[in-house]
Design an enzyme around this catalytic site. Structure first.
Site, PDB file in Angstrom:
ATOM      1  N   LYS A 188      -7.095  -0.646  18.597  1.00  0.00           N
ATOM      2  CA  LYS A 188      -7.429   0.048  17.337  1.00  0.00           C
ATOM      3  C   LYS A 188      -8.773   0.725  17.519  1.00  0.00           C
ATOM      4  CE  LYS A 188      -5.468   0.509  13.219  1.00  0.00           C
ATOM      5  NZ  LYS A 188      -4.025   0.444  12.886  1.00  0.00           N
TER       6      LYS A 188
HETATM    7  P1  NAD Z   1      -3.667   7.247   4.110  1.00  0.00           P
HETATM    8  O1  NAD Z   1      -5.042   7.638   4.418  1.00  0.00           O
HETATM    9  O2  NAD Z   1      -2.573   8.238   4.325  1.00  0.00           O
HETATM   10  O3  NAD Z   1      -3.540   6.744   2.594  1.00  0.00           O
HETATM   11  C1  NAD Z   1      -4.299   5.720   2.068  1.00  0.00           C
HETATM   12  C2  NAD Z   1      -4.047   5.750   0.564  1.00  0.00           C
HETATM   13  O4  NAD Z   1      -4.603   4.585  -0.013  1.00  0.00           O
HETATM   14  C3  NAD Z   1      -4.666   6.948  -0.145  1.00  0.00           C
HETATM   15  O5  NAD Z   1      -3.758   7.412  -1.125  1.00  0.00           O
HETATM   16  C4  NAD Z   1      -5.881   6.340  -0.831  1.00  0.00           C
HETATM   17  O6  NAD Z   1      -6.266   7.043  -1.989  1.00  0.00           O
HETATM   18  C5  NAD Z   1      -5.343   4.978  -1.158  1.00  0.00           C
HETATM   19  N1  NAD Z   1      -6.357   3.977  -1.401  1.00  0.00           N
HETATM   20  C6  NAD Z   1      -7.450   3.679  -0.650  1.00  0.00           C
HETATM   21  N2  NAD Z   1      -8.151   2.695  -1.233  1.00  0.00           N
HETATM   22  C7  NAD Z   1      -7.466   2.388  -2.361  1.00  0.00           C
HETATM   23  C8  NAD Z   1      -7.672   1.463  -3.385  1.00  0.00           C
HETATM   24  N3  NAD Z   1      -8.740   0.685  -3.351  1.00  0.00           N
HETATM   25  N4  NAD Z   1      -6.757   1.377  -4.403  1.00  0.00           N
HETATM   26  C9  NAD Z   1      -5.677   2.183  -4.427  1.00  0.00           C
HETATM   27  N5  NAD Z   1      -5.430   3.100  -3.486  1.00  0.00           N
HETATM   28  C10 NAD Z   1      -6.325   3.184  -2.479  1.00  0.00           C
HETATM   29  O7  NAD Z   1      -3.402   5.904   4.944  1.00  0.00           O
HETATM   30  P2  NAD Z   1      -2.030   5.302   5.443  1.00  0.00           P
HETATM   31  O8  NAD Z   1      -1.778   5.791   6.804  1.00  0.00           O
HETATM   32  O9  NAD Z   1      -1.010   5.453   4.377  1.00  0.00           O
HETATM   33  O10 NAD Z   1      -2.459   3.771   5.587  1.00  0.00           O
HETATM   34  C11 NAD Z   1      -2.400   2.857   4.479  1.00  0.00           C
HETATM   35  C12 NAD Z   1      -2.275   1.447   5.036  1.00  0.00           C
HETATM   36  O11 NAD Z   1      -1.098   1.391   5.859  1.00  0.00           O
HETATM   37  C13 NAD Z   1      -3.425   0.997   5.924  1.00  0.00           C
HETATM   38  O12 NAD Z   1      -3.629  -0.382   5.752  1.00  0.00           O
HETATM   39  C14 NAD Z   1      -2.914   1.284   7.325  1.00  0.00           C
HETATM   40  O13 NAD Z   1      -3.555   0.483   8.304  1.00  0.00           O
HETATM   41  C15 NAD Z   1      -1.462   0.909   7.132  1.00  0.00           C
HETATM   42  N6  NAD Z   1      -0.569   1.451   8.147  1.00  0.00           N
HETATM   43  C16 NAD Z   1      -0.418   2.812   8.295  1.00  0.00           C
HETATM   44  C17 NAD Z   1       0.428   3.280   9.288  1.00  0.00           C
HETATM   45  C18 NAD Z   1       0.678   4.743   9.493  1.00  0.00           C
HETATM   46  O14 NAD Z   1       1.488   5.099  10.374  1.00  0.00           O
HETATM   47  N7  NAD Z   1       0.064   5.621   8.729  1.00  0.00           N
HETATM   48  C19 NAD Z   1       1.111   2.397  10.120  1.00  0.00           C
HETATM   49  C20 NAD Z   1       0.955   1.027   9.916  1.00  0.00           C
HETATM   50  C21 NAD Z   1       0.108   0.580   8.927  1.00  0.00           C
END
Ligand code: NAD
Length: 420
Positions: free
Chosen positions: A110
């Protein structure tokens, strides 16, 4: 905006605690534990960037390789003001077990930069990304460590990293990152893959619990790549998405939100707040809504011992990494909530990243249907593997998933001759 009043639990402590529980349940000896518990490599870098106003600002960046017993390190890069080396270590650790749970030939890695991308221009983001990529260049490469998007990093950010790496090599190296734009070797279906994995594992849980998906009430916290597309998939499957949220606010409609309209509004305005035709609610109200499926899809520590007792969902699908703390796990388990743990639930992203890497290395690209059907097969098989341990060993789903992941990494270490 997260609905928790406690000091957030250190994510790395959570990762270590979950590892110990799995190692205890498996009866792993101390030597093996010491070998696979801690990161193999941690790189901290200084990232000076000339900002648009001419001033130089120094950012801190990290890349952690937790374990490479089963293959090259794999894991996203996060841009967020709260990024710390401990958070990156936790996320890298979870990647190791996650890749093992879905049985793809990668270890865990990571990266992250402590910054606020929302306040930076595209030019500043590009200069920061290229400088960070140059600094972690000795660690990354298609055969040793392959970054991908995470919170607030995008296909465009991946394209800049690929370009920086390729310029240093003198030829294009597509397989150095995944989650790239399609035009430079990205995979069809990668953008939706994390959400699809959440959807498939949640559907399998509904089947197991005999909950009909049509009309299931769904609540989603976090409306980015993982959360917004998951909301769309549940909506398309006939589910009633009662509430969604992002950092700007939470939307609620007891009749079910018009998700295509919410997506269009967010695409147009960049936020959820102000969406007409829905009631704004508080973050703590959103988490405690009565529903069949609750999807935390934002950040760590969304559900802690402070608010776990307020949860009224039948299934919690962890789209985010580490949204439920171990104390909260115990509370949810005692309330009979069925939890799909992050290292299983959101593994669709890394699975299609693996497909992207395979396509890049072979210079042969698959159609989207092929990607999605292979993903569905892996997610359903992995769900059943974890469910089997859950039922046979009578342990909760998180412990079952961690036991599966940890045992596969321990076995890889043993077979490579590191212990008898
Ligand atoms: P992203 O940046 O696309 O979206 C994050 C979202 O969360 C945004 O809409 C933001 O406004 C919202 N957010 C942040 N803090 C918040 C809060 N306190 N309350 C409510 N909403 C909040 O990110 P993502 O890629 O969707 O990642 C989200 C989660 O999923 C993370 O934990 C990430 O590690 C996990 N994840 C993502 C992927 C991927 O392929 N994108 C894969 C596995 C895990």
């Amino acid at each position: 905006m997260l609905a928790t009043a406690t000091t957030p639990k250190n994510a790395y402590d959570v990762a270590l605690e979950n590892f110990d529980l799995a190692a205890d349940a498996l009866g792993l000896d101390d030597g093996v534990r010491a070998m696979i518990k801690y990161p193999e490599r941690i790189l901290c870098v200084s990232v000076p960037v000339r900002m648009d106003n001419g001033k130089i600002v120094r950012f801190e960046g990290f890349r952690v390789q937790h374990n490479t017993m089963r293959g090259p390190a794999k894991g996203g890069i996060r841009y967020h003001p709260n990024v710390t080396v401990d958070e990156v270590k936790a996320l890298a650790t979870w990647m190791t077990w996650k890749c093992a749970v879905v049985n793809i030939p990668f270890g865990g890695g990571k990266g992250g930069v402590t910054c606020n991308p929302k306040s930076m221009s595209m030019g500043e983001l590009e200069r920061m990304t290229r400088r960070y990529a140059s600094s972690i260049l000795p660690l990354i490469g298609p055969e040793k460590d392959i970054p991908a998007p995470d919170v607030y990093t995008t296909p465009q950010v991946m394209a800049w990293i690929m370009d920086t790496y390729s310029m240093n090599k003198g030829y294009p190296v597509h397989g150095v990152v995944t989650g790239k734009p399609i035009s430079i070797g990205g995979s069809l279906g990668r953008n939706e893959a994390t959400a699809r994995g959440v959807f498939y594992t949640t559907m399998s849980s509904c089947e197991h619990l005999k909950i009909p998906v049509q009309c299931a009430r769904v609540v989603v916290q976090g409306f980015g790549n993982a959360g917004a597309i998951a909301a769309q998939l549940f909506h398309e499957a006939g589910g009633k998405v009662l509430a969604v949220s992002d950092t700007s606010g939470c939307l609620y409609d007891e009749r079910g939100l018009d998700i295509p309209a919410v997506l269009a509004y967010k695409a147009r305005t960049g936020k959820l707040a102000g969406f007409p035709g829905a009631t704004p609610i508080k973050p703590e109200q959103l988490l405690s809504l009565e529903c069949e499926i609750l999807v935390p899809a934002a950040l760590e520590n969304a559900i802690t011992d402070e608010n776990a007792h307020t949860i009224r969902a039948k299934i919690v699908s962890e789209a985010a990494n580490g949204p439920v703390t171990p104390d909260a796990d115990r509370i949810l388990h005692s309330k009979g909530v069925f939890l799909i743990p992050d290292i299983l639930c959101n593994a669709g992203g890394v699975t299609v990243s693996y497909f992207e890497w395979v396509q890049d290395e072979n210079h042969l690209f698959w159609d989207e249907q092929d990607v999605n059907s292979r993903l569905e097969k892996i997610m359903k098989r992995s769900f059943n593997d974890v469910l089997k341990i859950h039922l046979e060993k009578k342990v909760d789903m998180r412990l079952a998933a961690n036991m599966l992941g940890v045992s596969r990494v321990a076995e890889a270490s043993r077979i490579r001759g590191l212990y008898p």
